[in-house]
Design an enzyme around this catalytic site. Structure first.
Site, mmCIF file in Angstrom:
data_model
loop_
_atom_site.group_PDB
_atom_site.id
_atom_site.type_symbol
_atom_site.label_atom_id
_atom_site.label_comp_id
_atom_site.label_asym_id
_atom_site.label_seq_id
_atom_site.Cartn_x
_atom_site.Cartn_y
_atom_site.Cartn_z
ATOM 1 N N GLU A 252 0.804 -1.227 0.000
ATOM 2 C CA GLU A 252 0.000 0.000 0.000
ATOM 3 C C GLU A 252 0.834 1.272 0.000
ATOM 4 O O GLU A 252 0.491 2.237 0.678
ATOM 5 C CB GLU A 252 -0.912 -0.026 1.224
ATOM 6 C CG GLU A 252 -0.183 -0.004 2.592
ATOM 7 C CD GLU A 252 0.127 -1.373 3.157
ATOM 8 O OE1 GLU A 252 0.229 -2.331 2.362
ATOM 9 O OE2 GLU A 252 0.271 -1.499 4.394
ATOM 10 N N HIS B 99 -8.304 -3.526 -1.289
ATOM 11 C CA HIS B 99 -7.506 -3.659 -0.072
ATOM 12 C C HIS B 99 -6.403 -2.590 -0.009
ATOM 13 O O HIS B 99 -6.263 -1.888 0.989
ATOM 14 C CB HIS B 99 -6.896 -5.068 -0.007
ATOM 15 C CG HIS B 99 -6.087 -5.315 1.217
ATOM 16 N ND1 HIS B 99 -6.589 -5.961 2.318
ATOM 17 C CD2 HIS B 99 -4.817 -4.989 1.532
ATOM 18 C CE1 HIS B 99 -5.665 -6.013 3.252
ATOM 19 N NE2 HIS B 99 -4.568 -5.441 2.797
ATOM 20 N N GLU B 100 -5.641 -2.477 -1.080
ATOM 21 C CA GLU B 100 -4.531 -1.511 -1.057
ATOM 22 C C GLU B 100 -5.064 -0.080 -0.969
ATOM 23 O O GLU B 100 -4.499 0.760 -0.275
ATOM 24 C CB GLU B 100 -3.626 -1.681 -2.281
ATOM 25 C CG GLU B 100 -3.030 -3.087 -2.463
ATOM 26 C CD GLU B 100 -2.436 -3.686 -1.204
ATOM 27 O OE1 GLU B 100 -1.947 -2.942 -0.338
ATOM 28 O OE2 GLU B 100 -2.468 -4.932 -1.064
ATOM 29 N N HIS C 207 -6.066 0.895 2.544
ATOM 30 C CA HIS C 207 -4.922 1.269 3.387
ATOM 31 C C HIS C 207 -4.687 2.778 3.410
ATOM 32 O O HIS C 207 -4.034 3.290 4.316
ATOM 33 C CB HIS C 207 -3.651 0.588 2.905
ATOM 34 C CG HIS C 207 -3.418 -0.762 3.510
ATOM 35 N ND1 HIS C 207 -3.344 -0.955 4.876
ATOM 36 C CD2 HIS C 207 -3.234 -1.978 2.942
ATOM 37 C CE1 HIS C 207 -3.117 -2.248 5.118
ATOM 38 N NE2 HIS C 207 -3.052 -2.893 3.971
ATOM 39 N N GLU D 240 -4.048 -3.991 9.320
ATOM 40 C CA GLU D 240 -4.566 -4.985 8.374
ATOM 41 C C GLU D 240 -6.006 -5.420 8.674
ATOM 42 O O GLU D 240 -6.766 -5.734 7.771
ATOM 43 C CB GLU D 240 -3.649 -6.211 8.328
ATOM 44 C CG GLU D 240 -2.258 -5.923 7.777
ATOM 45 C CD GLU D 240 -2.255 -5.422 6.342
ATOM 46 O OE1 GLU D 240 -3.318 -5.421 5.695
ATOM 47 O OE2 GLU D 240 -1.176 -4.991 5.873
ATOM 48 N N ASP E 282 8.548 -9.888 10.471
ATOM 49 C CA ASP E 282 7.846 -10.453 9.315
ATOM 50 C C ASP E 282 6.999 -11.668 9.718
ATOM 51 O O ASP E 282 6.103 -12.079 8.981
ATOM 52 C CB ASP E 282 8.842 -10.851 8.212
ATOM 53 C CG ASP E 282 9.442 -9.621 7.522
ATOM 54 O OD1 ASP E 282 8.779 -8.564 7.524
ATOM 55 O OD2 ASP E 282 10.569 -9.716 7.007
ATOM 56 N N TYR F 228 -5.305 -9.975 9.626
ATOM 57 C CA TYR F 228 -6.193 -9.614 8.521
ATOM 58 C C TYR F 228 -7.639 -10.070 8.794
ATOM 59 O O TYR F 228 -8.519 -9.260 9.044
ATOM 60 C CB TYR F 228 -5.721 -10.273 7.217
ATOM 61 C CG TYR F 228 -4.418 -9.735 6.678
ATOM 62 C CD1 TYR F 228 -4.406 -8.929 5.537
ATOM 63 C CD2 TYR F 228 -3.202 -10.041 7.273
ATOM 64 C CE1 TYR F 228 -3.219 -8.448 5.002
ATOM 65 C CE2 TYR F 228 -2.012 -9.554 6.752
ATOM 66 C CZ TYR F 228 -2.020 -8.756 5.625
ATOM 67 O OH TYR F 228 -0.852 -8.271 5.121
HETATM 68 ZN ZN LIG Z 1 -2.816 -4.936 3.768
#
Ligand SMILES: [Zn+2]
Length: 644
Positions: free
Chosen positions: A315, A339-340, A343, A362, A417, A425
């Protein structure tokens, strides 16, 4: 986790609910030396309490920087991209603000950078590199002269920088020119800029980027589609953003407008198909503004990357980076664009203060994605996508450790990560959907619009969000919401009992169709799939029994040409079934799929499944070794354990 043995159990915040661990320890101590045990317990729970207070207040365990003493507020980047040596070379000037007036040491994050010199007003100043951490890189400490408010660091990146990927012409769509892209989330900005690499430090930036003359550079900043292609490009980003949103790409890129504020950058070979596939972006932008408040970032453009991009999308503000694997020809995978875009409200405008708080970013974005998709494509598609998302969540809940199923995950001592799973999400989105159901959609929309306004351009912790909920919705709807339920969602593992359970009528029919085929009542060729979208296909395939015969698989393949499908998501589901049942006719496609696609969500489950048998593992290793030079370092890291 290992580094912090005191808190090895589930993270438990005394502010929010009673912490039972220390009292249990105390009662078990009776038979031994009661007094000293009790003292030790008390001491350790005091340390634990301090640690918990630090987490709750937003201490970032994944940055060496000292923004509480000296804070960087603006970056001026001046970099040249050298495709021969695979290095970015140049300098960055950081504007600083002294939070503690007597502080004179600025600590920055770096990772595999070569620092040539550090200067203030052209005069060299002292600097030193600290101890290297495998996941977090190396702190750079700079001694500042009194009154200094700008410092310049001259540096070179490593050819294997974790946040920069250099592609050869062969790895691009056009095959003529090399390509570069960066991916900074979570803590990879420090591999191409020495900076305070924490999502709670927001900076504005400007940049001058030098490239080979025939290439175009674009950034997560104001891009001028009409800029002259001359090898030198200037950018400004006037809104303060967290470091993980600084992004650069260089390639043989062209621009095509999709709407007044939206457009797409891509290699010429992909430009028209991408612009067609994503033509609803402008409409998505408009409905999101109407529901959640104004778009704060001027333009919204898309950049289509080569297939080795490790994620579906990133994003990066004003310019989302998008995998080409979602160009399906029928808009069936465009929820990624929703979705992006979402953001731009959750994540880019209201940001998680630490990686523990990623679900604020998220989870809200996933919730918004469903809502945007529903507004543009209708309720039936929303219901189907919600069921598929819920099944993804169920799969992760079955596979993950309990501690990793907690929204406010404890990531201390771990690589940030590791936070990426369906928990932040889909579980985050489900939590918000439950609140929506309880207080009503209109009321929840009004709450979200105000929330995005109140925290615009701020980075917040889970605890800040809970305090805000207490002041707002919990006070307004005491008969509908309660704090204990909210704590269960945020601090307990799994999916809370009584959570919303998405259903779709369209999928009930698919269940019946699958059952009829499995029982031999219907032949595959007689199934009418003319009205099926990618959603029906995924649901049909993803819910097959674990074991199918070679005859059954051959029948499906003959009827629907699944091995040669052009839709990368359907191919993924089919190849998963092929691996689970060692269906060899699909293995040639499986091999080329693994070698050409680097999107982690699509390749990782295949590597994991292949690694379960020695033959599968040998096959996976061959594909991985061939694919590795084209994979992003994040995809390499995520999968090398399955083949070695
Ligand atoms: Zn995302």
């Amino acid at each position: 986790m290992k580094k912090y043995g005191l808190l090895a159990g589930a993270l438990c915040l005394p502010v929010l609910f009673a912490c039972s661990e220390s009292s249990q320890t105390a009662s078990a101590a009776k038979d031994v030396d009661q007094k000293s045990e009790l003292e030790a317990t008390k001491a350790s729970s005091e340390i634990a309490a301090t640690d918990e207070a630090k987490i709750a207040s937003g201490v970032d365990y994944h940055s060496f920087a000292n923004p509480d003493e000296i804070r960087v507020t603006h970056l001026s980047l001046n970099l040249a991209a050298n495709f021969e040596t695979k290095q970015l070379v140049g300098d960055v000037t950081l504007d600083i603000e002294r939070i503690q007036p007597d502080s004179n040491t600025l600590v920055l994050d770096t990772r595999a950078l070569t620092i040539q010199n550090v200067t203030v007003n052209g005069q060299p100043v002292d600097f030193s590199m600290g101890e290297k951490d495998e996941d977090l890189g190396t702190p750079l400490s700079i001694t500042l002269p009194e009154g200094a408010d700008k410092v310049t660091v001259a540096y070179t990146t490593s050819p294997s920088a974790s946040g920069v990927q250099w592609l050869t012409p062969a790895q691009t769509a056009g095959k003529q020119h090399p390509f570069l892209f960066t991916q900074a989330q979570a803590v990879h900005a420090r591999s191409f800029i020495p900076l305070q690499d924490s999502p709670q430090v927001r900076v504005t930036y400007d940049a001058t980027i030098n490239t080979p003359k025939d290439l175009l550079a674009v950034m997560s900043a104001a891009n001028d589609p009409t800029t002259e292609r001359d090898g030198e490009y200037e950018f400004t980003m006037p809104q303060p953003i967290p470091s993980y949103l600084i992004a650069l790409a260089i390639g043989d890129l062209q621009f095509k407008a999709m709407g007044e504020r939206t457009g797409v950058y891509a290699e010429p070979a992909l430009l028209d198909s991408a612009a067609k596939e994503f033509e609803d972006t402008e409409a998505m932008l408009e409905v999101t503004e109407q529901t959640y408040g104004p778009y704060q970032w001027d333009r919204y453009d898309l950049l289509i990357l080569p297939p080795s991009f490790p994620f579906g999308g990133m994003e990066n503000p004003r310019l989302s980076f998008i995998t080409p694997t979602v160009i399906a020809g029928d808009k069936s995978l465009v929820s990624l664009i929703a979705h992006e875009l979402a953001h731009s409200w959750s994540g880019n405008t209201v940001t998680n203060a630490t990686w523990r708080d990623l679900w604020l970013n998220e989870g809200f974005t996933t919730y918004l994605t469903y809502r945007i998709m529903e507004m543009i494509y209708g309720h039936d598609r929303f219901k189907k996508e919600a069921v598929l998302g819920y099944q993804d969540l169920e799969n992760d809940v079955a596979a993950l450790d309990e501690n990793d199923e907690i929204l406010a995950i404890d990531l201390r001592g771990r690589n940030p990560d590791d936070v990426f799973s369906n928990i932040p999400y889909e579980k985050g989105a489900l939590f918000l959907r439950e609140i929506e159901h309880k207080i009503g959609r209109e009321n929840f929309d009004a709450f979200l619009m105000q929330y995005f306004k109140d925290f615009a351009f701020k980075s917040i912790t889970t605890d800040t969000f809970i305090a805000y909920l207490n002041k707002t919705l919990l006070a307004q709807y005491p008969d509908k919401l309660d704090a204990e339920r909210i704590n269960t969602w945020i601090f307990q593992s799994g999916i809370p009992e009584g959570a919303p359970h998405p259903e779709s009528d369209a999928f009930v029919k698919i269940d019946a169709t699958r059952d009829a085929w499995l029982s031999g009542e219907t032949k595959a060729v007689d199934i009418d799939t003319t009205q099926w979208t990618v959603h029906e296909w995924l649901y049909f395939l993803n819910n097959m029994p674990a074991s199918l015969s070679t005859e059954q698989l051959a029948e499906l393949d003959a009827a629907f040409s699944l091995t040669t499908t052009k839709n990368n998501e359907i191919a993924h589901s089919w190849l998963m079934i092929a691996v689970e049942n060692t269906y060899e006719p699909a293995y040639e496609r499986l091999y080329s799929y693994l070698v050409t696609i680097g999107r982690n969500k699509l390749v990782k489950p295949l590597y994991r499944e292949l690694s379960k048998t020695p033959e599968g593992k040998a096959f996976a290793k061959r594909a991985f070794e061939e694919a590795k030079p084209g994979y992003h370092p994040l995809t390499v890291r995520a999968n090398e354990g399955f083949v070695n």
